[in-house]
Scaffold this active site. Sequence first.
Site, PDB file in Angstrom:
ATOM      1  N   PRO A  12      -5.155   4.447  -4.147  1.00 17.44           N
ATOM      2  CA  PRO A  12      -4.839   3.157  -4.681  1.00 17.44           C
ATOM      3  C   PRO A  12      -5.482   2.075  -3.820  1.00 17.44           C
ATOM      4  O   PRO A  12      -5.213   1.975  -2.638  1.00 17.44           O
ATOM      5  CB  PRO A  12      -3.330   3.102  -4.553  1.00 17.44           C
ATOM      6  CG  PRO A  12      -2.879   4.515  -4.439  1.00 17.44           C
ATOM      7  CD  PRO A  12      -4.024   5.327  -4.053  1.00 17.44           C
ATOM      8  N   GLU A  13      -6.332   1.314  -4.417  1.00 18.10           N
ATOM      9  CA  GLU A  13      -6.842   0.106  -3.765  1.00 18.10           C
ATOM     10  C   GLU A  13      -6.043  -1.067  -4.335  1.00 18.10           C
ATOM     11  O   GLU A  13      -5.039  -0.861  -4.995  1.00 18.10           O
ATOM     12  CB  GLU A  13      -8.345  -0.023  -4.023  1.00 18.10           C
ATOM     13  CG  GLU A  13      -9.113   1.204  -3.510  1.00 18.10           C
ATOM     14  CD  GLU A  13     -10.609   1.113  -3.715  1.00 18.10           C
ATOM     15  OE1 GLU A  13     -11.146   0.014  -3.613  1.00 18.10           O
ATOM     16  OE2 GLU A  13     -11.230   2.150  -3.967  1.00 18.10           O
TER      17      GLU A  13
END
Length: 269
Positions: A2-3
Amino acid sequence: MPELPEVETTRKGLEPFILSSKVKTVNIHFKTLRWPIPKEITSIEGLKSIGIERRAKYLLWHFKHGTVVMHLGMSGAMRIVSSKEPLQKHDHFEVIFTSGKALRFNDPRRFGAVLWQAKEETLDILQSLGPEPLTNDFNTNYLQQALSKRKGAIKNAIMTNQVVVGVGNIYASEALFLSGIKPTAIANKVSKARLVKLVDAIKQVLAKAIAEGGTTLKDFTQTDGNPGYFAQQLNVYGREGEDCFNCNAIIKRKVIGQRASYYCGNCQR
DNA sequence: ACTGGATCCTGATCGC
DNA sequence: TGCGATCAGGATCCAG
């Protein structure tokens, strides 16, 4: 992991549930993720949250007396399910609401974190963060200054939290493609004209990815269990050996700073 | 002050 | 089919 777009997608998904119902109980199924889960976390039992924010890739789940700070690491995802549903493998942390719903934090690699920050306290990990990329604090003048002493690759620089937060391995490659900059370019030698493009590309790619619910490669899901749909719009990430959509050259892969990097040798210079 | 490397952990995939 | 090596969306810590 997850960015930024995946974390923001998670925040939006959690918000209606945490604002509409009190916490009933907190269950820790695995004591240590990246760091031990502090026992103060159980102090939210019986209380209603006053809101949830995102800072960098951290979720800040606020209560009157402090904040639950959560990070999804490389493989984390949060889901809202009925508390009657059986736990799944790697559901390490769980919050049951009085509504009967449960928030479950699933993280196979356990690089994620659940921490407690008392009111008036700031955790070290939140101290030295650079600007949010989607605000006006992140602009060309700022970036030029922030890069002025960096002699490493531009890709590493934009993935460094003190420079700008939230840009991870996927969106770094994508933003550099969109701005026509080779990922190995020396950070403090990139011209101002090109930094203008880079700043714009970072904002564009992150905003579009948020609109699509983030990018799902493997583990990430939205809080309703659905994947994010931005993977369909990736120009270079994971496309080694395939044709550049822009010029038909072959997309290359090169390890930079121990991370796989993808680029078009023709479009990016 | 900045950079490169090692590190935490599980699981999927690939080559033999 | 099995087994070991390699590779994953992060970021901290350490040495140089």
